[in-house]
Scaffold this active site. Structure first.
Site, PDB file in Angstrom:
ATOM      1  N   CYS A 159      -3.053   3.561 -16.368  1.00  0.00           N
ATOM      2  CA  CYS A 159      -3.154   3.428 -14.908  1.00  0.00           C
ATOM      3  C   CYS A 159      -3.345   1.969 -14.514  1.00  0.00           C
ATOM      4  CB  CYS A 159      -4.306   4.261 -14.373  1.00  0.00           C
ATOM      5  SG  CYS A 159      -4.039   6.005 -14.639  1.00  0.00           S
ATOM      6  N   HIS A 160      -4.352   1.331 -15.091  1.00  0.00           N
ATOM      7  CA  HIS A 160      -4.646  -0.032 -14.649  1.00  0.00           C
ATOM      8  C   HIS A 160      -4.857  -0.994 -15.806  1.00  0.00           C
ATOM      9  CE1 HIS A 160      -5.847   2.910 -11.587  1.00  0.00           C
ATOM     10  NE2 HIS A 160      -5.168   2.120 -10.814  1.00  0.00           N
TER      11      HIS A 160
END
Lengths: 195, 419
Positions: A159-160
């Site tokens: 995701c990040h």
């Protein structure tokens, strides 16, 4: 009107203030149930523990279970991974605290503390962590021999971009904390209870 | 600026006028409302946005007649709408693509305001209420995207609600307490879905209420216009009906052609295929990408490697918009007469598009085929976004020499000014 303009408060001023104070306290009190109904209900709070059979898990494998509606990682580490995890200095970590439910809050994030069960000695072969990225709650992907995820051999969160090492310790942000280690117990050499 | 006053013609309208002056209100604020005669295409998006809100409320109410907000049934009930409900596919595609069209219109509407200086005195309140509406729209869209309970719904909800867990680094435990309260559990689950549905149904009516305030605030000073100069008399205005009702309807029709193209020919163009897989709490999709209208903000969040600061930067990028009316120090409204500001306006537009592109790419992507990590482009873009509003806008207003303003709207519009 002469009364209300004088500096001395009148009986009427007192009644106004008292009425407003009691009224707003009552109004605020009605908010409590309206807000509290959004907190976890009794059935959600009823805690659950699970037992896991470790025998089928092969060295180098990381298996995902479900525990309290969250993913739970159980990883059987290879001797090289254990050596690599033990070689890391605690001072070099982004989060130097063990985050192990069985240990005090300030326990250092050594590899031994990361694998410690509630009772007895740590078994360095087994790592048990909650599979929730401490950034915004995604499930990180485990690094295996066939598909490397990140630079530290542990997990990469797609995701990040947070990266964890083979002891589930955060090595690259934005995640602020190591993966949580739940309270668990060895029932036998090949069986654990989590929770 | 006074509108021709309303004179009731019939007995029944005289009776009504002395009890509820509804027709008088309509006459004065819609039919003969004096509007600058030089409004261009970019001023039709107010009417287009009203249309979008009505479409979303109407399709949403009928979709709610068939949808079930229970984590075991939600996904199947959406498929039931798609396959079994009469015209269900049409209503759902109108609603899901309607959200995208709504945001397309609101972005044009906002950039128009920034270009023509519609946020400046005496119209600050219109702009602030507009920012409130925009944030309410974002909340509503996010809640609605959760309802189909697909993979992207579930993980989008997980990531966005986890923003609040960042407050754990301010006061330990605070963030976790907020997130647990939002979820009603230890993760996004059935309780979360129920409350998201309840709020998704509520917020559009809150939006409708704030729209009334937004238009009320607009009707106090009256419309701005592409010249950014004040209306000086009746020669500068025309009545709203039929001049702008017809213009709004024409451009609304153009807008609806694009909307119809999406609904009938490419209904999943802006969606994510992974959302047609039911929510799975133990498997995160490879890449979590928000809907296109959130991408620039997602890029701002991801460009900062610290959790708390990343989340604060995201909130700050929205809160900044509340101050734009005062950050712009120029006394000239329209960018037509502001040669320097005009350049920076277009740089901001490009910056937001670049941020959107960065947000749409995987977190470890690089710029095209170069070894430059895309996250650095996101960092420059984020920095520029804040620089534009907090440094460039105030400075440009102070140092720029604007072009001379025309005497009046009428003189600039007509070759021979009407007397």
């Amino acid at each position: 009107m002469a009364h209300s303009q004088s500096a001395e408060p009148t009986r009427r001023d007192f009644l106004y203030v008292a009425t407003a104070a009691v009224g707003s306290l009552g109004a605020a009190a009605t908010l409590i149930p309206l807000i509290d109904q959004m907190n976890p209900s009794a059935d959600v709070l009823a805690l659950a523990s699970i037992e896991i059979d470790l025998a089928p898990i092969q060295p180098g494998q990381s298996v995902v279970f479900t525990w309290r509606s969250h993913p739970l990682f159980v990883r059987r580490r290879t001797p090289e991974e254990i050596t690599a995890a033990k070689a890391v200095k605690v001072e070099d970590l982004l989060d130097p605290v063990a985050r192990n439910g069985s240990l005090p809050d300030n326990a250092p994030a050594t590899d031994e503390n990361r694998t410690k069960p509630r009772e007895g000695a740590a078994k360095p072969e087994w790592l048990v962590t909650v599979g929730v990225c401490t950034h915004l709650g995604c499930t990180p992907e485990a690094s295996t021999e066939r598909s490397r995820q990140g630079d530290y051999g542990g997990w990469l969160c797609h995701c990040h971009g947070s990266q964890y090492d083979v002891a589930g310790r955060v090595r690259v942000g934005p995640a602020p904390r190591n993966l949580d280690v739940p309270i668990f117990t060895y029932l036998s050499d090949t069986r654990i209870r989590v929770g | 600026m006074r509108s021709p006053s309303y004179v009731p013609k019939y007995g029944i309208s005289r009776w009504l006028d002395s009890r509820l002056p509804f027709l008088r209100f309509t006459q004065e604020h819609v039919a003969s409302y004096p509007t600058p005669r030089n409004l261009n295409i970019w001023y039709t998006f107010g009417a287009i946005l009203s249309f979008c809100l009505i479409v979303q409320i109407v399709t949403g109410i009928v979709l709610a007649m068939h949808y079930t907000p229970d984590s075991r049934l939600a996904f199947d009930s959406v498929e039931h709408i798609m396959r079994d409900v009469n015209a269900g596919w049409l209503l759902r595609y109108l609603h899901s693509n309607g959200a995208s069209m709504f945001f397309l219109a609101v972005y044009i509407h906002m950039f128009r305001g920034l270009y023509y200086g519609s946020h400046k005195a005496p119209r600050e309140m219109i702009w602030i209420l507009g920012v409130v509406l925009y944030v309410l729209m974002m909340a509503t869209a996010f809640l609605g995207y959760t309802l189909p309970w697909g993979q992207m719904s579930f993980w989008g909800a997980t990531v966005i609600t986890n923003f609040f867990s960042a407050f754990d680094s301010l006061i330990p435990g605070l963030g976790t307490a907020i997130v647990t309260w939002l979820w009603g559990g230890f993760g996004v689950d059935n309780a979360t879905l129920h409350r998201f549905f309840s709020l998704h149904y509520l917020l559009p009516f809150v939006i409708a209420g704030v729209v009334v305030l937004h238009i009320w605030a607009l009707h106090v000073p009256g419309n701005n216009n592409p010249l950014g100069i004040d209306v000086k008399g009746p020669q500068d205005t025309v009545s709203f009906h039929p001049y702008y009702t017809v213009k709004d309807l024409f451009f609304l029709s153009c807008f609806v052609i694009l909307y119809a193209y999406l609904v009938f020919f490419n209904p999943n163009l802006l969606g994510h295929p992974i959302n047609y897989a039911p929510a799975n709490p133990i498997q995160t999709p490879e890449d979590i990408v928000p809907e296109w209208y959130f991408l620039p903000f997602y890029a701002i969040l991801r460009s900062i490697p610290n959790k708390l600061i990343g989340v604060l930067a995201l909130f700050a990028s929205l809160i900044t918009l509340l101050f734009v009316s005062w950050l712009d120090t120029s006394r000239v409204r329209s960018a037509r007469f502001r040669p320097v500001y005009k350049q920076f306006f277009w740089i901001l537009v490009v910056d937001v598009i670049i941020l959107g592109y960065v947000g749409s790419q995987p977190v470890d992507a690089s710029l095209f085929n170069t070894p430059i990590p895309l996250v650095w482009l996101g960092r420059i873009g984020t920095l520029y976004y804040f620089l534009h509003f907090w440094v460039i806008t105030p400075l440009v207003g102070l140092i720029e020499t604007p072009k001379p303003l025309p005497d009046s709207i009428a003189k600039s519009v007509l070759a021979t000014p009407a007397e």
